[in-house]
Design a protein around this motif. Structure first.
Motif, short mmCIF file in Angstrom:
data_model
loop_
_atom_site.label_atom_id
_atom_site.label_comp_id
_atom_site.label_asym_id
_atom_site.label_seq_id
_atom_site.Cartn_x
_atom_site.Cartn_y
_atom_site.Cartn_z
N ILE A 107 0.92 -1.12 -0.02
CA ILE A 107 -0.13 -0.10 0.08
C ILE A 107 0.81 1.18 0.01
O ILE A 107 1.67 1.25 0.77
N TYR A 108 0.51 2.02 -0.96
CA TYR A 108 1.23 3.63 -0.88
C TYR A 108 0.34 4.48 -0.25
O TYR A 108 -0.91 4.54 -0.75
N SER A 109 0.55 5.19 0.53
CA SER A 109 -0.28 6.26 1.27
C SER A 109 0.37 7.36 1.72
O SER A 109 1.66 7.56 1.81
N GLU A 110 -0.57 8.38 2.26
CA GLU A 110 -0.01 9.40 3.12
C GLU A 110 0.54 9.08 4.63
O GLU A 110 -0.23 7.82 4.65
N ASN A 111 1.19 9.70 5.16
CA ASN A 111 1.58 9.33 6.43
C ASN A 111 0.50 9.82 7.25
O ASN A 111 0.65 11.10 8.07
N THR A 112 -0.69 9.45 7.61
CA THR A 112 -1.66 10.07 8.76
C THR A 112 -1.91 9.16 9.57
O THR A 112 -1.93 8.02 9.57
N LEU A 163 -4.54 5.25 10.01
CA LEU A 163 -4.69 4.84 8.82
C LEU A 163 -4.39 3.14 9.10
O LEU A 163 -4.98 2.60 8.59
N LEU A 164 -3.17 3.17 9.78
CA LEU A 164 -2.70 1.71 10.20
C LEU A 164 -4.01 0.98 10.96
O LEU A 164 -4.22 0.00 10.80
N LEU A 165 -4.56 1.67 11.86
CA LEU A 165 -5.72 1.20 12.50
C LEU A 165 -6.86 0.66 11.62
O LEU A 165 -7.36 -0.11 11.91
N LYS A 166 -6.89 1.64 10.78
CA LYS A 166 -8.16 1.32 9.59
C LYS A 166 -7.82 0.22 8.84
O LYS A 166 -8.80 -0.59 8.74
N ILE A 167 -6.84 0.07 8.24
CA ILE A 167 -6.26 -1.16 7.54
C ILE A 167 -6.38 -2.28 8.58
O ILE A 167 -6.78 -3.32 7.76
#
Length: 169
Positions: free
Chosen positions: A9-14, A17-21
């Motif tokens: 996964i390529y993402s912003e560092n927000t 987000l880790l919890l959602k995933i």
């Protein structure tokens, strides 16, 4: 049929987000075998590497759901044979390097630190090879082991890397 898959996964560092995933995996009762999150080759964009065992259909569904999350630029899923993967392991062993040298001579093991009562060794290789190294070190008294999550690159040459460079996070 279940097999090993890797989602990249390529993402912003927000934050969050880790919890959602990981919650998506929890809801589907999919056990994550390995998780690595770090900066990618593009400044401001992070890369998640998640390893798990599941069917191709379930993997495709979770990959599509992750792709829809705010802050996610692109998600890829690959079967284990479609990637080049390594893990990094540090071993603290209560023995001298000289005592272990013969046993480790044909293994890609590097000595990092030697003290009076222990030696710290390092490997960067596949999980299977690390199991072999671990078995070879057991007789010498393993004190501590720490390993990274799997890091992987895809065999496929995808244009996503060029598009990521154009994104301003």
């Amino acid at each position: 049929m279940k097999k090993t898959f890797v989602i990249i996964i390529y993402s912003e560092n927000t934050s969050g987000l880790l919890l959602k995933i990981t919650t998506m995996f929890l809801r589907r009762r999919i056990n994550i075998e390995s998780l690595n999150v770090a900066a990618s080759e593009v400044e401001g964009i992070h890369r998640f590497t998640i390893v798990f065992n599941e069917t191709a259909e379930a993997t495709k569904k979770i990959s599509m759901q992750i792709d829809k999350q705010v802050g996610v630029f692109k998600t890829f899923f690959q079967a284990d044979e479609e990637i080049v993967a390594q893990e990094h392991v540090l071993y603290k062993v209560s023995s001298t390097m000289e005592a272990m040298e013969k046993e480790l001579q044909f293994m890609d093991v590097r000595c990092i630190c030697v003290q009076d009562n222990y030696t710290i060794l390092e490997t960067t290789c596949s999980a299977e090879i690390n199991k072999t190294v671990n078995a070879a070190l057991v007789p010498f008294g393993i004190v501590e082991i720490t390993k990274s999550g799997l890091i992987a690159v895809m065999h496929a040459n995808l244009p996503i890397h060029q598009r990521l460079k154009q994104i301003e996070p």
